[in-house]
Design an enzyme around this catalytic site. Structure first.
Site, PDB file in Angstrom:
ATOM      1  N   GLU A   1      16.265  23.909  25.672  1.00 37.82           N
ATOM      2  CA  GLU A   1      17.095  24.772  26.512  1.00 37.82           C
ATOM      3  C   GLU A   1      16.468  24.996  27.881  1.00 37.82           C
ATOM      4  OE1 GLU A   1      20.061  25.652  26.023  1.00 37.82           O
ATOM      5  OE2 GLU A   1      20.226  24.971  23.960  1.00 37.82           O
TER       6      GLU A   1
ATOM      7  N   CYS B   1      41.248  17.109  24.272  1.00 38.84           N
ATOM      8  CA  CYS B   1      40.656  18.433  24.026  1.00 38.84           C
ATOM      9  C   CYS B   1      41.125  18.999  22.685  1.00 38.84           C
ATOM     10  CB  CYS B   1      41.026  19.385  25.157  1.00 38.84           C
ATOM     11  SG  CYS B   1      40.353  21.047  24.927  1.00 38.84           S
TER      12      CYS B   1
ATOM     13  N   CYS C   1      35.979  18.887  28.957  1.00 42.23           N
ATOM     14  CA  CYS C   1      36.468  19.829  29.966  1.00 42.23           C
ATOM     15  C   CYS C   1      35.544  19.786  31.187  1.00 42.23           C
ATOM     16  CB  CYS C   1      36.520  21.235  29.374  1.00 42.23           C
ATOM     17  SG  CYS C   1      37.492  22.411  30.333  1.00 42.23           S
TER      18      CYS C   1
ATOM     19  N   CYS D   1      44.969  26.530  25.588  1.00 40.89           N
ATOM     20  CA  CYS D   1      44.571  26.525  27.002  1.00 40.89           C
ATOM     21  C   CYS D   1      45.748  26.935  27.886  1.00 40.89           C
ATOM     22  CB  CYS D   1      44.066  25.140  27.391  1.00 40.89           C
ATOM     23  SG  CYS D   1      43.483  25.037  29.101  1.00 40.89           S
TER      24      CYS D   1
ATOM     25  N   CYS E   1      42.053  16.264  29.219  1.00 37.28           N
ATOM     26  CA  CYS E   1      42.860  17.279  28.543  1.00 37.28           C
ATOM     27  C   CYS E   1      43.529  16.742  27.280  1.00 37.28           C
ATOM     28  CB  CYS E   1      43.912  17.817  29.504  1.00 37.28           C
ATOM     29  SG  CYS E   1      43.207  18.774  30.871  1.00 37.28           S
TER      30      CYS E   1
END
Length: 534
Positions: free
Chosen positions: A99, A265, A255, A271, A262
């Site tokens: 991270e 997705c 995205c 959405c 799209c």
């Protein structure tokens, strides 16, 4: 027309982004009311549009996202390591390292660094015993060098003050470990310890802003708090770590900022931004076919926020309304970035013959705090504004005189060129010079009194320079000087120059990305525009 409809159905022209960067969201205080200029609270009417208010929709969102993630997630080394590690403390360390490295850095770049790091320091205890010089050497080239330093300092704190045990909750991780913010703490706690807490990074911000049509500045404290509320409401309590990684994966691979996929997705039915695009395309299609009634032909019937125009703190601002050519990429909106300030620095590559006859180069260590803290560089001098070229050369000669250990004539200082490098807040231009010393090895060291006032320094060979903890900027300087340092040597010494290179352009190094723009998602403008040949 049939071609246009086919394009709308298939999402033709959408391409996957070349790479993604994990951006840490702006940290905000828990008490929003303490912020100056805070946005007004969200009303009940707004909540129905910008937030998730129905438990059934939240459950469906979780199910669809996790099902997609299980099938499509990328095979990344930190995920594999976390999955097979049974010890929670070691698992948390492995996630923590990944991270920190992924902040402001592309995944493709991080993979090699992560593998080498974990091979060298597989446990937190091993990292705590390492020197800062070792950490800087491995981190060299990854950028944002203070991350490695803080990671090592936090490891030492865990070992010395926490009995070698990582904190197990997001709240404790953020409170006890230096360099661990709200996002990183949430990621470690959810992935390693199963704490049901959400995360908000750049990818998650993009997903949330699009699915709920949040158009206000996502970096503002009040909007950031709303995004954290959304993330915490959505996170799956049974699989919080997988859910958070799935949200980030969705933003990184589907995205995307400029060319969202799209049609692929898994949460497209949730959405609101995509729904608006589809409504506009449907309305445009009816108008073109002459099926729309004249009385309602001015605008499509699109669900919007119920608040009065201009009163919603989460809608697109009135000054920047919906742009049909952008489609879902209308979201998120961010304040314009502050341009980095321009600085100029002279740097000189000092070269001498080593004891074995091979060339050696002087590098000096930067201060232990500030930009590029503790890294090594060629002797450098920041130039103030207004200096003329003659004054610049004189100032640089005075600076390197002590390092040379001998009288240096101005004519021996060779101008190589300029190298540009952009840091997060500085656009740095290095004016590069080279100087070949003629003394015997060991003479270019100055007197003892001078040494006491200087930073640490050492002479290194070409191979040793490549292994040293030097920044990417200094590697650019080195590359610019390589042809210069080869002049006057025979072919056996390995001087190489690309065939057809223009010597007059030496030192003008500029790295440019492919100038072609990726095709955008299908938009209303693209739908209405007739293809060539019709």
């Amino acid at each position: 027309m049939s071609k246009l409809r086919a394009a709308a159905r298939s999402g033709r022209g959408l391409q996957r982004g070349a790479g993604e960067v994990r951006k840490s969201p702006r940290r905000c205080r828990e008490n929003v009311s303490s912020h100056k200029g805070k946005l007004p609270p969200v009303s009940a009417q707004q909540s129905a549009y910008h937030l998730f208010s129905h438990p059934a929709e939240i459950e469906a969102f979780r199910k669809n996202l996790l099902s997609w993630y299980d099938k499509c997630k990328r095979d990344l080394p930190w995920r594999k390591l976390a999955a097979r590690e049974s010890d929670a403390n070691r698992r948390a360390y492995a996630v923590w390292v990944s991270e920190i490295m992924l902040q402001q850095t592309q995944v493709a770049t991080v993979i090699d660094y992560y593998n080498r790091w974990m091979q060298k320091w597989p446990t937190l205890q091993a990292l705590a015993k390492a020197s800062l010089e070792e950490v800087n050497e491995l981190w060299a080239g990854l950028g944002y060098y203070s991350r490695g330093k803080r990671l090592q300092e936090a490891a030492q704190k865990v070992e010395s003050e926490l009995a070698g045990q990582m904190p197990a909750t997001a709240e404790e991780l953020q409170r006890l470990l230096p360099g661990v913010g709200r996002y990183t703490a949430g990621a470690i706690a959810s992935i390693s310890y199963g704490q049901a807490t959400g995360v908000v990074d750049g990818n998650v911000i993009r997903v949330l802003c699009r699915v709920r049509c949040i158009g206000a500045d996502s970096s503002s404290p009040a909007v950031a708090d709303r995004l954290w509320d959304l993330a915490n409401a959505l996170v799956d309590p049974a699989r919080p770590g997988d859910f958070n990684q799935a949200m980030m994966e969705l933003g990184a691979t589907v995205c995307t900022p400029r060319a969202p996929l799209c049609m692929e997705c898994p949460v497209k039915h949730h959405c609101r931004a995509r729904c608006r695009v589809e409504k506009e395309l449907e309305f445009a299609s009816k108008r073109l076919l002459g099926k729309a009634a004249s009385s309602c032909s001015q605008a499509p019937d699109i669900e919007e926020c119920a608040a009065a125009a201009g009163s919603c703190s989460l809608c697109l601002p009135a000054s920047e309304p919906w742009d049909s050519s952008l489609g879902v990429a209308n979201f998120p909106r961010r304040a314009a970035k502050k341009q980095p300030r321009a600085e100029r620095t002279a740097t000189c590559v000092l070269e001498r013959r080593g004891p074995r006859g091979e060339p050696e180069y002087l590098i000096v260590q930067r201060p232990s705090s500030g930009l590029l803290a503790g890294l090594w560089e060629f002797p450098s001098l920041a130039w103030g504004p207004g200096l003329k070229e003659k004054q610049q050369r004189e100032a640089l000669l005075a600076h390197i005189q002590a390092w040379a250990g001998e009288a240096v004539a101005g004519g021996r200082l060779r101008h190589v060129g300029e190298v540009s490098h952009v840091f997060s807040h500085i656009h740095q231009t290095y004016v590069v010079y080279s100087l070949l010393l003629g003394g015997e090895p060991g003479t270019a060291s100055g007197g003892r009194a001078e040494l006491l006032e200087r930073p640490a320094f050492r002479w290194v060979t070409r191979a040793e320079f490549q292994k040293s903890a030097v920044s990417t900027a200094m590697k650019k300087v080195w590359k610019a000087c390589e042809p210069q340092s080869c002049e006057g040597r025979g072919p056996s010494q390995g001087c190489k120059r690309k065939r057809g290179a223009d010597p007059s352009r030496a030192g003008q190094w500029k790295v440019e990305a492919d100038g072609s723009l990726p095709p955008r998602q299908l938009s209303l403008d693209a739908f209405l525009k007739a293809p060539a040949g019709e």
